[in-house]
Design a protein around this motif. Structure first.
Motif, PDB file in Angstrom:
ATOM      1  N   ASN A  71       0.860  -1.174   0.000  1.00 28.82           N
ATOM      2  CA  ASN A  71       0.000   0.000   0.000  1.00 28.82           C
ATOM      3  C   ASN A  71       0.902   1.232   0.000  1.00 28.82           C
ATOM      4  N   LYS A  72       0.384   2.368   0.449  1.00 28.03           N
ATOM      5  CA  LYS A  72       1.185   3.604   0.413  1.00 28.03           C
ATOM      6  C   LYS A  72       1.293   4.236   1.786  1.00 28.03           C
ATOM      7  N   LEU A  73       1.337   3.392   2.816  1.00 29.97           N
ATOM      8  CA  LEU A  73       1.381   3.897   4.184  1.00 29.97           C
ATOM      9  C   LEU A  73       2.725   4.545   4.492  1.00 29.97           C
ATOM     10  N   THR A  97       8.791   4.894   7.794  1.00 34.68           N
ATOM     11  CA  THR A  97      10.135   5.272   8.231  1.00 34.68           C
ATOM     12  C   THR A  97      10.344   4.949   9.706  1.00 34.68           C
ATOM     13  N   GLN A  98       9.243   4.753  10.437  1.00 35.68           N
ATOM     14  CA  GLN A  98       9.355   4.390  11.852  1.00 35.68           C
ATOM     15  C   GLN A  98       8.056   3.746  12.324  1.00 35.68           C
ATOM     16  N   SER A 115       9.287  -5.771   5.392  1.00 31.62           N
ATOM     17  CA  SER A 115      10.217  -5.775   4.267  1.00 31.62           C
ATOM     18  C   SER A 115       9.850  -4.687   3.252  1.00 31.62           C
ATOM     19  N   GLY A 116      10.866  -4.052   2.674  1.00 35.34           N
ATOM     20  CA  GLY A 116      10.589  -3.082   1.613  1.00 35.34           C
ATOM     21  C   GLY A 116       9.953  -1.804   2.095  1.00 35.34           C
ATOM     22  N   ASN A 117      10.398  -1.309   3.259  1.00 39.34           N
ATOM     23  CA  ASN A 117       9.964   0.002   3.740  1.00 39.34           C
ATOM     24  C   ASN A 117      11.172   0.936   3.756  1.00 39.34           C
ATOM     25  N   GLN A 118      11.102   1.996   4.569  1.00 37.38           N
ATOM     26  CA  GLN A 118      12.213   2.968   4.605  1.00 37.38           C
ATOM     27  C   GLN A 118      12.751   3.151   6.016  1.00 37.38           C
ATOM     28  N   LEU A 119      12.774   2.058   6.766  1.00 44.78           N
ATOM     29  CA  LEU A 119      13.309   2.114   8.128  1.00 44.78           C
ATOM     30  C   LEU A 119      14.818   2.284   8.084  1.00 44.78           C
ATOM     31  N   PRO A 123      13.835  -1.005  15.043  1.00 40.07           N
ATOM     32  CA  PRO A 123      13.017  -0.278  16.032  1.00 40.07           C
ATOM     33  C   PRO A 123      13.177  -0.873  17.439  1.00 40.07           C
ATOM     34  N   THR A 124      13.525  -0.027  18.412  1.00 40.69           N
ATOM     35  CA  THR A 124      13.740  -0.507  19.783  1.00 40.69           C
ATOM     36  C   THR A 124      12.446  -1.029  20.412  1.00 40.69           C
ATOM     37  N   GLN A 125      11.290  -0.560  19.890  1.00 45.91           N
ATOM     38  CA  GLN A 125       9.998  -1.006  20.437  1.00 45.91           C
ATOM     39  C   GLN A 125       9.847  -2.526  20.365  1.00 45.91           C
ATOM     40  N   LEU A 126      10.539  -3.148  19.403  1.00 44.67           N
ATOM     41  CA  LEU A 126      10.385  -4.591  19.206  1.00 44.67           C
ATOM     42  C   LEU A 126      10.881  -5.387  20.406  1.00 44.67           C
ATOM     43  N   CYS A 127      11.753  -4.763  21.204  1.00 40.42           N
ATOM     44  CA  CYS A 127      12.356  -5.479  22.331  1.00 40.42           C
ATOM     45  C   CYS A 127      11.383  -5.710  23.483  1.00 40.42           C
TER      46      CYS A 127
END
Length: 238
Positions: A71-73, A97-98, A115-119, A123-127
């Protein structure tokens, strides 16, 4: 897409708990879906043109799986993080991007595909996510893997096709990490922490397509320990 077609989809979804509407050129999240907020377990709106997710996302209290690939999120609403039952989130091929600051509240999350974003960072939130099994961050713009990664609970971490040239030695402390994919990055052999080989749980390390030859990896101290884990794991699955 006409209203009658959407209505038919909604009626089916009411019976099945599954709403799937892919590749229909939708430019926004169908607001009518909120009528089913209390019984939808799966939403798939992949391959559309959705740019924004509305705050009403937070109302889907029993949602287990959400797919919005291609999509275009550009951002996700904080409200998305209220989905306490969400186990699978697929957001490949967007422009993110975040992640929201409260993303760590998605406590049931097991599979996350970005996958295929602009990070630009992991991301530290994943921890904070204790049940996370698989994280796919391939094809982003990540340049380094920070110290916080040591708290990641994932079993598999895919960082293929980024721009990674630095990895924190803390990655070898990940308690459950078995599969680490780092193919096609910018890693020098000296930048790969040897503790990944000698002192981690990792039993599959994929590093093809970096700035060194695989045969040189085999000469590193700890490689034989890594191969023991690799072989033991392979035996388990054959």
């Amino acid at each position: 897409m006409g209203n009658s077609a959407l209505k038919a989809h909604l009626e089916t979804a009411q019976k099945t708990g599954v709403f799937q509407l892919t590749g229909k050129g939708l430019s926004e999240f169908p607001e009518d879906l909120q009528k089913l907020a209390s019984n939808l377990r799966t939403i798939d709106l992949s391959n559309n043109k959705i740019e924004i997710l509305p705050p009403l996302m937070g109302k889907f209290s029993v949602l287990k799986s959400l797919a919005l690939n291609n999509n275009k999120l550009t951002a996700l609403p904080e409200e998305l993080c209220k989905l306490k039952k969400l186990e699978t989130l697929h957001l490949n091929g967007n422009h993110l991007t975040q992640l929201p600051a409260t993303f760590g509240q998605l406590l049931a999350l097991k599979t996350l595909s970005l996958s295929g974003n602009q990070l630009r960072t992991v991301p530290t939130q994943l921890c904070s996510l204790r049940h996370l099994d698989v994280v796919d961050l391939s094809r982003n713009q990540i340049q380094s893997v920070p110290d916080t990664v040591g708290d990641l609970q994932a079993i598999e971490l895919n960082l293929n096709q980024n721009q990674i040239s630095q990895i924190s030695v803390q990655i070898s402390h990940c308690p459950r990490l078995k599969v680490l994919r780092l193919e096609e990055n910018c890693l020098d052999l000296s930048m790969l922490p040897q503790s990944i080989l000698s002192d981690s749980q990792i039993s599959l390390l994929a590093v093809e397509g970096n700035l060194f030859e695989i045969k040189n990896l085999r000469e590193l101290e700890g490689y034989d320990k890594y191969m023991e884990r690799f072989t033991a794991t392979k035996k388990k699955f054959t």
